[in-house]
Design a protein around this motif. Structure first.
Motif, PDB file in Angstrom:
ATOM      1  N   VAL A 125     -10.104   1.819   3.272  1.00 28.65           N
ATOM      2  CA  VAL A 125     -10.352   1.072   2.088  1.00 28.65           C
ATOM      3  C   VAL A 125     -10.911  -0.316   2.438  1.00 28.65           C
ATOM      4  O   VAL A 125     -11.715  -0.974   1.850  1.00 28.65           O
ATOM      5  CB  VAL A 125      -8.742   0.801   1.229  1.00 28.65           C
ATOM      6  CG1 VAL A 125      -8.909  -0.257   0.487  1.00 28.65           C
ATOM      7  CG2 VAL A 125      -8.376   2.215   0.739  1.00 28.65           C
TER       8      VAL A 125
ATOM      9  N   ARG B 111      -6.390   5.451   6.223  1.00 32.01           N
ATOM     10  CA  ARG B 111      -6.743   5.214   4.730  1.00 32.01           C
ATOM     11  C   ARG B 111      -6.892   3.675   4.530  1.00 32.01           C
ATOM     12  O   ARG B 111      -7.743   3.264   3.808  1.00 32.01           O
ATOM     13  CB  ARG B 111      -5.551   5.761   3.923  1.00 32.01           C
ATOM     14  CG  ARG B 111      -5.416   7.296   3.579  1.00 32.01           C
ATOM     15  CD  ARG B 111      -4.561   7.652   2.752  1.00 32.01           C
ATOM     16  NE  ARG B 111      -4.038   8.922   2.997  1.00 32.01           N
ATOM     17  CZ  ARG B 111      -3.116   9.678   2.462  1.00 32.01           C
ATOM     18  NH1 ARG B 111      -2.431   8.688   1.416  1.00 32.01           N
ATOM     19  NH2 ARG B 111      -2.764  10.937   2.578  1.00 32.01           N
TER      20      ARG B 111
ATOM     21  N   ASN C 274      -1.865   6.750   7.721  1.00 26.80           N
ATOM     22  CA  ASN C 274      -1.819   5.360   7.041  1.00 26.80           C
ATOM     23  C   ASN C 274      -2.949   4.487   7.454  1.00 26.80           C
ATOM     24  O   ASN C 274      -3.458   3.827   6.596  1.00 26.80           O
ATOM     25  CB  ASN C 274      -0.285   4.782   7.364  1.00 26.80           C
ATOM     26  CG  ASN C 274       0.066   3.625   6.493  1.00 26.80           C
ATOM     27  OD1 ASN C 274      -0.309   3.506   5.214  1.00 26.80           O
ATOM     28  ND2 ASN C 274       0.504   2.470   7.275  1.00 26.80           N
TER      29      ASN C 274
ATOM     30  N   VAL D 287       0.946  -1.079   0.035  1.00 24.98           N
ATOM     31  CA  VAL D 287       0.115  -0.200   0.292  1.00 24.98           C
ATOM     32  C   VAL D 287       0.925   1.340  -0.176  1.00 24.98           C
ATOM     33  O   VAL D 287       0.525   2.312  -0.706  1.00 24.98           O
ATOM     34  CB  VAL D 287      -1.177  -0.047   1.146  1.00 24.98           C
ATOM     35  CG1 VAL D 287      -1.595   1.389   1.283  1.00 24.98           C
ATOM     36  CG2 VAL D 287      -1.986  -1.116   1.169  1.00 24.98           C
TER      37      VAL D 287
ATOM     38  N   GLY E  45       1.680   2.619  -3.254  1.00 29.28           N
ATOM     39  CA  GLY E  45       0.823   3.196  -4.175  1.00 29.28           C
ATOM     40  C   GLY E  45      -0.343   4.414  -3.444  1.00 29.28           C
ATOM     41  O   GLY E  45       0.382   5.609  -3.243  1.00 29.28           O
ATOM     42  N   LEU E  46      -1.284   3.824  -2.947  1.00 30.16           N
ATOM     43  CA  LEU E  46      -2.328   4.843  -2.310  1.00 30.16           C
ATOM     44  C   LEU E  46      -1.483   5.736  -1.183  1.00 30.16           C
ATOM     45  O   LEU E  46      -1.788   6.897  -1.158  1.00 30.16           O
ATOM     46  CB  LEU E  46      -3.047   3.952  -1.403  1.00 30.16           C
ATOM     47  CG  LEU E  46      -4.257   4.561  -0.640  1.00 30.16           C
ATOM     48  CD1 LEU E  46      -5.258   5.401  -1.407  1.00 30.16           C
ATOM     49  CD2 LEU E  46      -5.281   3.633   0.351  1.00 30.16           C
ATOM     50  N   ASN E  47      -0.506   5.170  -0.357  1.00 33.58           N
ATOM     51  CA  ASN E  47       0.025   5.856   0.704  1.00 33.58           C
ATOM     52  C   ASN E  47       1.444   6.208   0.419  1.00 33.58           C
ATOM     53  O   ASN E  47       2.399   6.209   1.269  1.00 33.58           O
ATOM     54  CB  ASN E  47      -0.014   5.026   2.083  1.00 33.58           C
ATOM     55  CG  ASN E  47      -1.450   4.650   2.553  1.00 33.58           C
ATOM     56  OD1 ASN E  47      -2.491   5.532   1.884  1.00 33.58           O
ATOM     57  ND2 ASN E  47      -1.550   4.057   3.636  1.00 33.58           N
ATOM     58  N   ARG E  48       1.805   6.370  -0.910  1.00 33.94           N
ATOM     59  CA  ARG E  48       3.367   6.440  -1.207  1.00 33.94           C
ATOM     60  C   ARG E  48       3.557   8.059  -0.799  1.00 33.94           C
ATOM     61  O   ARG E  48       4.800   8.473  -0.623  1.00 33.94           O
ATOM     62  CB  ARG E  48       3.738   6.563  -2.525  1.00 33.94           C
ATOM     63  CG  ARG E  48       3.182   7.348  -3.568  1.00 33.94           C
ATOM     64  CD  ARG E  48       3.775   7.128  -4.698  1.00 33.94           C
ATOM     65  NE  ARG E  48       3.166   7.962  -6.022  1.00 33.94           N
ATOM     66  CZ  ARG E  48       3.258   7.427  -7.061  1.00 33.94           C
ATOM     67  NH1 ARG E  48       3.796   6.277  -7.378  1.00 33.94           N
ATOM     68  NH2 ARG E  48       2.398   8.058  -8.019  1.00 33.94           N
TER      69      ARG E  48
END
Lengths: 630, 320
Positions: free
Chosen positions: A522, A518, A515, A497, A500-503
């Protein structure tokens, strides 16, 4: 024929109290301020004391009175003293009087004992409060206390009754000084009008009759002011709110929704939505016994029929699509505690808001309020008559408005689930989780339908533990096993994750919290889609794991603590991270330079020191079977 | 799709043609609040009942119930606890009202009390009321298992009623514990009870006697003719005018029956209800008389003066 048909009278007979309708007000003051005398004066001068009552009043005045040869008006009200001795100490008495221009209901609350609870009860239905001040004493601590409680309960109009002005020589300077003191203090309390009036309740100066001893005062008498003040038009100007009270279904052809309009105005053709579900329809008819209406307003008890067959039940709130209330399962509110047994945060109470009952918990007591100084105090519980500001969590989302905007849809009571006693009174401030302006789109495929299609229930498995504890290994084995059994799954892995989403997130405490937030959201979407979602995250802080947990329905969140001693993790060090961290090359590394808070309420604890990963995975799958998820 | 038309809906006979007049803002507000209370009981309780005492307050309460549920019928029956000493006019009125509104009526008599010969003349007002009214009421509530009962009491009637709740909680055995009443904030009534507990509900709590009469006039609600003045046979006893409604009430030595213009402000058992001298033959007259009246309506109730704090005591025993 025993029925008496009423004769048609000429229009001459006009009802009393016709002009402005009904005014409910409350009197606040201690015994010494002359509160009882004022209420007695209002009843006496409105000629509502009957001869049989007057005779006993004269008798009592001679025996117990404090006013010499005059009738002691306070005894009219203090007749309740006898009942108090019989054990009734906690009560609000309601008294009624009428002038040619208006009808009045006075909530008379005892000034001394149990003041907060009683005053709040009286104030909850009052449009106006009369705050009594003894002209000789000026603004006292209790004046502030009474004013704060009125303000908290949303009373918008105040009369500042500077009483016993006769004992201050009818002196304008005394009056002016008290008014200035009071205004300086009350500025922050949000009253719409404050009307100061000098008076003597004992002699009737400026109560009903204008006093010739106060020529310097040009304002209204108390009754003049009470007769003209407009308190009703504001409710109709607010957005339409209709709590459905009773489904009216006399036969298969008629389905109406009976209730009282809490605020606003409604007309046939108006679009409405059911606040909680978001279903939209329009008003078809406004039905009453006296015929259909073209318009109904706040306070009217009516029956509405809708254009479409939407799912509406008692407890639902009908609102306009363009001016919706908040819908949330967490909110912050002021809470007044009304019973001897203290409030217990975390305990489940029953909340009544509008026509809906819902289980509710206090999740946090943010602070208590000292009603004398308005200071915020720390506290873990609320005792009788204490006021706190709390976070609440309900099991299903509820619709509400902030109490300041709308008393009808922002007020609630708390009920003890075992004794059924009313234990608290609440006033909502705002919804939590900032979902206030996002309204759910209702979906045509429901969750149960997805579950039926999948053949199993969804769940969120939350693996927490140190880096290198074996979370991802076990989670992977669990997913393989579930997949082989035909269960729809997905694995959210911390490292993946973060690519992507939390980069955009780093490893500071704030970023760790975001973190987890989110990932939690999801994971919740996957659960709503009917999937068993596995989340493998170090998630070192209790508060964030709780935040993730609270996103899910009871029983759907399964916290799996992979409990591996730190030394074993360091020994395994599959990614060589501990080596780097111990050399100081990685900041904020959990277990080395950042803490890991061990779970206290995990559904499953997997001790891996002497257990094969496959056996641990087996335990997780067995647990899902035991729960009936798969 | 449009226009649901209620087909087999509930239309009281006589609805419409009587001379109604618009309600004042004040009466509209009282009406709406009472309707809300009545609906709340129907929605929240399993087996409610409406006490119907035939008087003016009961008349208004029943009328409000009919309005509250229209086009449905009120989803509960009426209950009349008959002491067997009501005025004959009251019984006739009761039966005609039931027919007019098309509602269900249950009548309960305390047969045990009747068999023991309890009556207002020989037993005294206190015992008669206790046995035939209070005990009779409790018997009926238990017999049918009612969990909520509407009463027409008003807060302005009597001192001890001024602090009565709208939803008044009764523990098992129908006892009223003044210390165990629930605070009522806003209009958020706590309707939760455990098995065996009951609630008495007073939808007219905030009405005054004058409101009742003005509403009765505005809504053209039928009343017992005894409320209007007429020439009636009365005897003077203990300073009160008592109407001999039948020959069960013997004349005491020295008493003579005389015919006077009288009416009643409050109706109960005839030997216990005192008449007032009056020429008020219409509702308009009554309302005018009310506005200049200098005595309270319960002055004519012999039961209230019979012993001190009598209302308080009766309530603890289970009276409304």
């Amino acid at each position: 024929m025993s029925e008496t048909l009423v004769q048609t009278a000429p229009a001459a007979a006009v009802e009393t109290g016709n002009g402005r309708g009904l005014l409910r007000f409350l009197t606040c003051g201690s015994v010494d301020d002359g509160k009882s005398t004022l209420i007695g004066r209002l009843l006496y001068d409105s000629k509502l004391i009957f001869e049989d009552q007057l005779a006993s009043l004269e008798r009592d005045s001679k025996r117990h009175g404090t006013t010499g040869d005059d009738i002691d008006l306070a005894l009219l009200v203090d007749g309740l003293e006898a009942e108090r001795q019989q054990g009734i100490t906690i009560d609000v008495a309601y008294r009624f009087f009428t002038t040619p221009n208006r009808s009045f209901i006075v909530a008379d609350t005892p000034g001394h004992e149990q003041y907060t609870r009683n005053m709040a009860t009286g104030a909850s239905n009052a449009d106006l409060a009369v705050i009594l001040i003894d002209a000789r004493k000026g603004v006292l601590t209790q004046t502030r206390r009474h004013s704060y409680i009125c303000s908290l309960l949303g009373v918008k109009h105040l009369v500042l009754a500077v009483n016993k002005i006769d004992l201050a020589d009818y002196d304008q300077a005394v009056f002016d000084r008290i008014v200035a003191d009071y205004m300086a203090f009350a500025r922050t309390l949000g009253f719409e009008t404050i009307t100061p009036i000098p008076m003597s309740a004992r002699f009737g100066d400026n109560v009903y009759t204008r006093s010739d001893k106060l020529p310097w005062f040009t304002g209204p008498t108390l009754i003049q002011h009470l007769e003209v003040i407009d308190v009703e038009s504001t409710a109709a100007a607010k957005p339409f709110r209709f709590p459905v009270q009773w489904v009216n279904r006399p036969n298969l052809d008629f389905r109406g929704f009976s209730g009282t309009i809490a605020s606003g105005v409604v007309r046939p053709g108006d679009k409405v939505v059911v606040a909680a579900s978001g279903r939209e329809t329009a008003i078809e008819r406004i039905v009453t016994y006296d015929g259909d209406l073209a318009e109904a307003r706040a306070g009217d008890a009516v029956t509405l029929t809708l254009k479409d067959e939407v799912d509406v039940a008692r407890g639902d709130l009908l609102v306009p699509p363009a001016a919706r209330p908040e819908v949330a399962d967490q909110f912050a509110a002021h809470l007044l505690w009304m019973t001897d047994e203290p409030l217990l945060p975390g305990r489940s109470y029953l909340m009544r808001i509008g026509t809906q009952y819902s289980p509710v918990k206090v999740t946090a007591l943010k602070h208590k309020i000292d009603v004398d100084t308005l200071e915020h105090l720390a506290g873990r519980t609320l005792a009788l008559n204490e006021i706190g500001f709390c976070n609440f969590s309900t099991s299903t989302p509820i619709a509400f408005d902030p109490y300041n905007d709308n008393r009808e849809t922002g007020a609630f009571i708390l009920i003890d689930r075992y004794t059924n006693a009313t234990v608290g009174a609440g006033m909502v401030s705002f919804g939590l989780r900032r979902a206030a302006n996002i309204h759910r789109q209702s979906l045509l495929v429901g969750r149960e339908e997805r579950e039926t299609l999948n053949g199993h229930k969804p769940a969120g498995l939350w693996f927490t533990g140190l880096s290198g504890s074996g979370k991802s290994t076990i989670a992977n084995l669990v997913e393989r096993e579930l997949h082989d059994r035909g269960v729809r799954t997905f694995l959210l892995d911390g490292d993946n994750v973060r690519h992507g989403l939390n980069r955009d997130l780093g490893f500071s405490d704030a970023d760790r919290v975001e973190n987890v937030r989110r990932v939690g959201e999801v994971a919740k979407l996957f659960v709503e889609a009917g999937v068993v979602v596995l989340c493998s995250f170090i998630s070192p802080f209790k508060a964030e794991r709780r935040m993730a947990r609270e996103l899910f329905a009871e029983g759907e969140f399964i916290e799996v603590f992979v409990d591996t001693p730190i030394d074993d993790c360091i020994a395994r060090d599959p990614k060589g991270l501990y080596a780097k961290a111990l050399k100081g090359e990685i900041a904020n590394f959990t277990g080395v330079s950042s803490p890991y808070e061990r779970p206290e309420i995990a559904e499953l604890v997997l001790e891996t020191a002497n257990t094969e990963a496959s056996a641990s995975a087996r335990r997780v799958v067995d647990d899902l079977i035991r729960r009936g998820t798969i | 799709m449009t226009a649901h038309t209620p087909t087999s809906s509930f239309e009281p006979q006589g609805h419409g043609p009587l001379a109604k007049r618009p309600l004042s803002a004040h009466l509209r507000r009282l009406e709406a609040e009472s309707i809300e209370i009545i609906r709340e009981v129907a929605a929240a309780f399993e087996n409610p009942v409406m006490l119907y005492s035939i008087g003016k307050d009961s008349g208004v309460m029943l009328h409000l119930a009919v309005k509250a549920f229209y086009p449905s019928k009120p989803p509960f029956p009426l209950l009349h606890v008959d002491t067997t000493w009501k005025f004959q006019d009251m019984i006739r009125h009761r039966d005609s009202i039931v027919e007019r509104y098309g509602v269900d009526l249950l009548i309960h008599v305390n047969e045990e009390g009747l068999a023991k010969g309890v009556n207002p003349i020989a037993s005294g007002s206190s015992l008669h009321t206790q046995v035939m009214k209070t005990e009779g009421l409790k018997q009926a509530l238990d017999k049918y298992g009612f969990d909520a009962a509407f009463g027409g009491a008003r807060r302005d009637e009597e001192k001890s009623r001024a602090k009565e709740r709208i939803f008044s909680f009764r523990s098992e055995g129908h006892t009223w514990d003044p210390r165990n009443q629930r605070p009522e904030l806003w209009r958020l009534y706590n309707t939760r009870i455990a098995k065996g507990e009951t609630i008495r509900v007073f939808p007219l709590s905030n009405w005054t006697e004058l409101d009742i009469w003005e509403y009765t006039r505005a809504e053209a609600i039928p009343i017992v003719p005894l409320y209007l003045a007429a020439e009636r046979p009365v005897v003077r006893r203990n300073g009160m005018l008592i109407m001999r409604d039948d020959n069960r009430m013997p004349l005491e030595p020295g008493e003579t029956e005389e015919t006077r213009w009288v009416r009643f402000r409050s109706l109960g058992c005839y030997p216990l209800s005192a008449a007032v001298e009056s020429q008020a033959t219409t509702l308009d007259d009554i309302i005018d008389e009310m506005k200049i009246s200098r005595t309270s309506e319960r002055q004519g109730r012999l039961i209230d003066v019979d012993e001190s704090a009598s209302m308080e005591k009766k309530k603890r025993e289970g009276y409304f």
